[in-house]
Design an enzyme around this catalytic site. Structure first.
Site, PDB file in Angstrom:
ATOM      1  N   ASP A 183      -7.509  -1.620   3.240  1.00 40.21           N
ATOM      2  CA  ASP A 183      -6.533  -2.677   2.959  1.00 40.21           C
ATOM      3  C   ASP A 183      -6.939  -4.020   3.564  1.00 40.21           C
ATOM      4  OD1 ASP A 183      -4.711  -0.919   1.657  1.00 40.21           O
ATOM      5  OD2 ASP A 183      -4.046  -0.191   3.611  1.00 40.21           O
ATOM      6  N   ASP A 222       0.855  -1.177   0.000  1.00 39.04           N
ATOM      7  CA  ASP A 222       0.000   0.000   0.000  1.00 39.04           C
ATOM      8  C   ASP A 222       0.901   1.241   0.000  1.00 39.04           C
ATOM      9  OD1 ASP A 222      -2.333   1.658   0.391  1.00 39.04           O
ATOM     10  OD2 ASP A 222      -1.725   1.813   2.491  1.00 39.04           O
ATOM     11  N   ASP A 258      -2.280  -0.633   5.862  1.00 34.42           N
ATOM     12  CA  ASP A 258      -2.561  -0.044   7.171  1.00 34.42           C
ATOM     13  C   ASP A 258      -4.023   0.325   7.386  1.00 34.42           C
ATOM     14  OD1 ASP A 258      -2.521   3.425   7.012  1.00 34.42           O
ATOM     15  OD2 ASP A 258      -2.200   2.182   5.255  1.00 34.42           O
TER      16      ASP A 258
END
Length: 664
Positions: free
Chosen positions: A550, A346, A546
């Site tokens: 996600d 990410d 995080d």
């Protein structure tokens, strides 16, 4: 662009709602609220109480009842479940362990049996806690959506209704500071909406008529009228919950494989034990010696040594990783970490710090202000604002020793920015598109250059004349580039970047860390699709993220790792491991440590298997004295345990660091 917003259009301003828009979040399930945890704790305490008098050769009446209570508290539940499984013609390994423990007690090896009971009771408790935590986190996600919403009737009257009762086509009013009650599209009004829970974007997104909004996202200071376009059960938040649950279930085939192995081992062990007991009896052997041989076989063939051959390296690696800021949630996770051969990262909050910071200050040549003057004027105007960009400007000024001057007549406009009177001069800070009329103006050229590099450009004007341009961006984490290169070396291929952020910002950051495969503008389901694409190609994917957005990808991956400080509750609970201090460089290190642990597991399994095979064959073809059988069994257990504990040393962590992080 740099601040929050006012009420929509020419209509009467809507005051912020005094009522809370959702109920307090549900709490986590307490560990001791789980019966498995209570029974395991009771068994452990009883075992620890019985151990000293037993080792000191105290009278049996002193330690015997304590060991008996250990057997009951720790063994009744797996024993009962095993009996119920037996009724369905399934021989459960937990039942086998209870029988082995009782068999050990029957021939005087009470301590061995009690230890076996405690180990399996504790294992069951840990599994129950992990399951409860995951369920808590999924339920907690639903708290993001408000309990109620303000529905507008055709005549404009307001009605507070349960958010779950909204239907497609309803129009709802979202007041400043409220969470949006349903997925829909803005009909009227303008505001900045914090939708980091859905897209992972670090900055609130400006919303105007025609823009899409999502349930559970937080409205800024402007009021919005939103037409519902999805049933609440089909909202992005609801789909995230469904995808997390679905992805968790997709791991069941691995569990089924483990259960098949347990079943075959259990059947084989019971069958051989019965043969060892019955055949000699049929040939005329006496009952006591035959029972002794059968129980000896059950002890030496029990998988205690195999269990300990596997667990000490993995638990030691987990403890070592924990000391260095990586929480690995189970031994299974530690083992699976070393198997990964593809990585998806990410952006916001993972590769970056997740907080916007001023990266550039460009005063215009004819403005009469230097960089500090431009930044000071901008900070003074932005100081009353709570927008993340405003906080970034004020923090940058203070970092240079500039305290914002008092501002008067402060105002903010959605999608434009802020304005204020500072030292008698009109200062405006905001979007280049709104504050600049001439696209050839030097300020516009500077702004275009910053935006082309993936930064957010903010223009500063004084008395209507541009004086400078600020560049604002999310800052890359220290060591992110090294960590990315290390992961590429470990897996044999560069990681991919999966982010909900805009393509230009994603491409700029990817170039800084050496990533070429960039997937930007992704919603949660798109991230899951990217993971499935890699998985379908045969890869075992590690996802590092995080946010709530996600979580489905973390659950769908072979292994998911969450960043601890910035991570959402759902991401932290869904992930298999957590980087507690947000040090991205620890990710490749823990992968390497896992591979070292897996190598020790194989080594220990060879040792344990050799001992079991030799002792079992000895008992079958010869006469294995019970003390020697117990000594060989316990000796192999101690040997593999000590071998696995080697990974507790700090040196094991240092040796696991990739070359770019290796200490001298």
């Amino acid at each position: 662009m740099s601040s929050v917003v006012q009420s929509p259009g020419p209509q009467t301003p809507v005051a912020p709602s005094p009522r809370p828009d959702r109920v307090p979040p549900r709490g986590r399930t307490r560990v001791l609220a789980l019966p498995e945890a209570r029974w395991a704790l009771a068994a452990l305490l009883l075992f620890l109480a019985a151990l000293p008098p037993y080792l000191l050769d105290a009278p049996a009446w002193l330690w015997g009842p304590l060991f008996a209570a250990t057997y009951v508290t720790g063994g009744w539940e797996p024993g009962w479940e095993g009996l119920k499984a037996l009724r369905q013609r399934i021989l459960d390994v937990d039942l086998l362990m209870v029988v082995a423990a009782l068999g050990a007690a029957a021939i005087g090896q009470v301590l061995d049996g009690a230890l076996l009971i405690v180990i399996f009771a504790t294992s069951g408790a840990l599994e129950a806690v992990a399951t409860a935590r995951t369920a808590d986190s999924v339920r907690g996600l639903l708290d993001l959506a408000p309990e109620t919403a303000t529905r507008l009737a055709a005549d404009g009257t307001e009605e507070v209704v349960p958010a779950g009762s909204l239907a497609v086509g309803d129009v709802v009013l979202v007041r400043p500071g409220e969470r949006i009650g349903a997925d829909g599209r803005v009909l009227d009004g303008a505001s900045d909406v914090d939708q980091a829970t859905i897209t992972g974007e670090p900055l609130p997104a400006a919303k105007q008529p025609g823009d899409e909004v999502f349930a559970g996202t937080l409205n800024g200071s402007g009021a919005l009228r939103v037409r519902v376009e999805r049933d609440p059960s089909e909202s992005v938040i609801a789909r995230i919950v469904a995808m997390v649950e679905e992805a968790a279930e997709t791991k069941a085939p691995t569990q089924l494989f483990i259960e098949k192995v347990e079943q075959r081992y259990s059947l084989a062990m019971v069958a051989v034990t019965l043969l060892v007991f019955t055949i000699p009896l049929l040939l005329g052997s006496d009952l006591r010696s035959t029972l002794l041989r059968a129980m000896t076989f059950m002890i030496v063939a029990s998988p205690c040594a195999v269990v300990l051959a596997t667990m000490p390296p993995l638990l030691s690696a987990m403890a070592n990783a924990g000391r260095h800021g990586v929480l690995v949630k189970s031994a299974v996770v530690m083992e699976r970490l070393g198997q990964i051969d593809a990585v998806a990262l990410d952006k916001t909050g993972t590769l970056t710090e997740g907080t916007p910071r001023v990266t550039d200050v460009h005063p215009l040549a004819d403005a009469g202000l230097d960089a500090d003057g431009v930044l000071g004027a901008a900070a003074a105007a932005e100081h009353p604002s709570e927008h993340p960009l405003a906080r970034a400007v004020v923090e940058a000024a203070r970092a240079r020793g500039l305290e914002p001057a008092p501002a008067e007549d402060f105002a903010s406009t959605p999608g434009t920015g802020v304005s204020a009177t500072v030292d008698g001069r009109a200062v405006a800070v905001g979007s280049p598109a709104r504050l600049l009329d001439d696209p050839a103006h030097p300020a516009a050229v500077l702004a275009d250059g910053l935006e082309a590099e993936g930064r957010t450009a903010v223009v500063v004007t004084v008395d209507g004349r541009p004086v400078g341009v600020l560049g604002i961006a999310d800052r890359l984490r220290p060591g992110a580039a090294d960590a990315t290169r290390a992961l590429a070396a470990l897996t044999g291929g560069a990681p991919i970047l999966v982010t909900g952020d805009n393509p230009r910002a994603a491409a700029r950051l990817a170039a800084e860390v050496g990533i070429t495969d960039v997937r930007a503008g992704l919603l949660p389901q798109d991230k899951v699709a990217a993971v499935h694409e890699l998985r379908d190609a045969g890869a075992k994917v590690l996802v590092v993220g995080d946010g709530v957005n996600d979580a489905p990808a973390l659950a769908a991956a072979h292994i998911g790792i969450a960043m601890g400080r910035a991570g959402s509750d759902l991401a932290l609970e869904t992930a298999d491991a957590v980087v507690v201090r947000d040090e991205l460089a620890t990710v490749p290190t823990v992968v390497n440590l896992s591979r070292r642990a897996r190598a020790l597991v194989i080594q220990n399994l060879v040792i344990a298997g050799t001992f079991i095979a030799v002792l079992a064959v000895w008992d079958l073809v010869g006469t294995l004295p019970l003390p020697l059988g117990v000594a060989g069994h316990e000796g192999s257990t101690v040997l593999v345990g000590l071998n696995g504990l080697r990974l507790l040393a700090d040196g094991a962590w240092r040796r696991s660091r990739p070359t770019t992080h290796q200490e001298t």
